[in-house]
Design an enzyme around this catalytic site. Structure first.
Site, PDB file in Angstrom:
ATOM      1  N   GLY B  43       0.848  -1.189   0.000  1.00 60.71           N
ATOM      2  CA  GLY B  43       0.000   0.000   0.000  1.00 60.71           C
ATOM      3  C   GLY B  43       0.876   1.228   0.000  1.00 60.71           C
ATOM      4  O   GLY B  43       1.989   1.180   0.508  1.00 60.71           O
ATOM      5  N   THR B  44       0.361   2.298  -0.588  1.00 60.99           N
ATOM      6  CA  THR B  44       1.281   3.425  -0.766  1.00 60.99           C
ATOM      7  C   THR B  44       0.906   4.705  -0.026  1.00 60.99           C
ATOM      8  O   THR B  44       0.946   4.725   1.184  1.00 60.99           O
ATOM      9  CB  THR B  44       1.550   3.662  -2.249  1.00 60.99           C
ATOM     10  OG1 THR B  44       0.304   3.567  -2.929  1.00 60.99           O
ATOM     11  CG2 THR B  44       2.502   2.639  -2.801  1.00 60.99           C
TER      12      THR B  44
END
Lengths: 227, 265
Positions: B43-44
């Site tokens: 996830g960013t």
């Protein structure tokens, strides 16, 4: 070598039961009842910090009468049981029936195997998923592990019979206000009047979000009890 | 599952993680080597901004596995309890598990003790969880969250950044984490003013994530075709509230229109 005196098992059980009942009767009682939006619990309790009624899980509440440290230990064990079960399975898998059975096991075991029975009587209430409350549940568990599935209203504590006599009966689940006033009148009895400061009230209420438990206190309680 | 009753001298108290370990639920998995980046979801970008009434948390919706987009609508911003939230970046699996445990930890404490944990206490709890994840982080499965909440004793929103070791750093203005954090952080830094309103910080967060998606391949931009927009949550004295998608769609459309007309903001 000294031989212990023979005591009939009936006598042992009777003595223990009397002991537990006496301990429970020393404390003050509480009433749990169904109302049109869920389940409410009303206890006579002058302390605002040592609770008799507590949240166990999203739709499950706990109430206890008798010895505070003993039912509080059971309450915490219930919170742990529920949170661990919800963690390892899913939140919807946590139910009051299995918790009530666990409590019954523990209380039954302590009653028969330990020196001293627990001087407590506890209630596990669950709000069902039906909007009309048809699957709401209330379980009463006694000091010896006896479990009862209760109907629309249940009294816990020492003077259950005299309190039950003063309870109003309703054809269908009453509003919170009507149910609460009936419960308070029954707890007070004919000779005294309980005010908001003498009471601890909480409810599992439909439409209250994921965690349905809420305490009813302060101005809200005063307003519900006012004429 | 039986009723967990402990004797007074080894009672785990209100600590849920400790309870899980005592009850044999927390299985520590021993493994060595580094997990290849293609083999797990990542996830960013997330940002957090303080404003006059509280604090905002926002995150994009993309998860990647190496060069592939593995999820288009993952959520990285979660409520921790009624008055706080957490935004995650890093390995999605351990991160979501950490959030789940963190949420339970706060609720468990509240039920056992009968009072809410202080905001500082919540931030420290999360720090300990990140520190416990350090062995996994060294093997590639890093989790780097932002924690934000409303502090009832100080009557203000507060936010905390972390590093891999569980180090906890309070930020007074804004914070960002994840692969696009450099770009998103710069946009927030340039647009930030003291005492912004909730609407202003919402627009700023959307813009920051938009710019990050423009520069960073692992950050997802708004997707009007599928109706996917960033998750934006506002935390004030009234509690944690996630903004509805149609509000975000409208704000995104305004931003895109401004871009089309060649305006800078």
């Amino acid at each position: 070598m000294n031989m212990p005196f023979y005591v009939a098992p009936e006598q042992v059980m009777k003595d223990r039961a009397d002991y537990a009942r006496k301990g429970i009767a020393r404390g003050r009682s509480l009433i749990a009842f169904r109302f049109d939006e869920g389940v409410a619990i009303c206890a006579e309790n002058t302390s605002t910090t040592l609770h008799k009624i507590s949240e166990i899980y999203d739709r499950i509440a706990f109430a206890g009468v008798g010895k505070y440290n003993e039912f509080d230990q059971l309450r915490i064990a219930g919170v742990r049981h529920a949170d661990m079960k919800g963690f390892s399975f899913s939140r919807e898998d946590v139910d009051a029936r299995s918790l009530a059975n666990q409590y019954a096991q523990i209380l039954g075991q302590v009653f028969t195997h330990e020196m001293k029975p627990m001087e407590v009587e506890i209630l596990v209430a669950e709000l069902g998923l039906q909007p009309d409350g048809s699957d709401d549940q209330m379980f009463r568990i006694l000091y010896d592990g006896t479990v009862g599935d209760e109907g629309s209203v249940v009294v816990l504590g020492g003077q259950t019979e005299s309190i039950s006599e003063h309870l109003e009966t309703f054809d269908s689940p009453p509003s919170l206000r009507d149910g609460l006033r009936s419960a308070v009148a029954a707890l007070s009895g004919p000779d005294r009047a309980l005010s908001a400061g003498d009471l601890e009230v909480a409810a599992l209420q439909r439409g209250n979000g994921r965690r349905t438990f809420r305490r009813i206190d302060g101005d809200e309680l005063e307003a519900l009890l006012a004429d | 599952m039986n009723l967990p009753i402990f004797s007074p001298h080894d009672d785990p108290g209100p600590d849920f993680a400790q309870l899980l370990r005592r009850s044999g639920f927390a299985h520590e998995i021993e493994f060595s080597g580094v997990v290849p980046v293609e083999d797990y979801r990542h996830g960013t970008t997330c940002v957090a901004i303080r404003f006059s009434e509280g604090v905002l948390l926002a995150g994009d919706r993309r998860a990647t596995s190496g060069n592939l987009i593995s999820h288009r609508s993952i959520e990285k911003v979660f409520p921790a309890d009624r008055l706080s939230g957490v935004a995650i970046a890093g390995a999605a699996g351990p991160a979501v598990e950490m959030v789940k445990l963190f949420q339970l930890q706060l609720e468990h404490y509240e039920k056992v003790e009968g009072t809410l944990l202080s905001l500082e206490g919540k931030a420290n709890q999360l720090g300990q969880m990140i520190r416990n994840n350090l062995p996994a982080a060294m093997q590639g499965l890093a989790v780097v969250p932002i924690f934000a909440g409303y502090d009832v004793t100080q009557s203000e929103g507060r936010l905390f950044e972390y590093d891999l070791t569980g180090g906890r750093y309070e930020e007074t203005e804004h914070a960002s984490t994840g692969s696009g954090s450099l770009h998103a952080g710069t946009v927030v830094k340039l647009g930030f003013r003291h005492d912004m309103t909730a609407a202003e910080v919402t627009d700023l967060a959307i813009k920051a994530l938009f710019e990050a998606a423009d520069e960073d391949s692992a950050t997802g931009g708004p997707d009007p075709i599928r109706g996917i927009y960033p998750v934006v949550a506002i935390i004030t004295a009234d509690g944690y509230a996630r903004l509805p998608d149609d509000d975000l769609a409208e704000r995104t459309a305004t931003l895109v229109e401004a871009r089309r007309q060649g305006q800078a903001d």
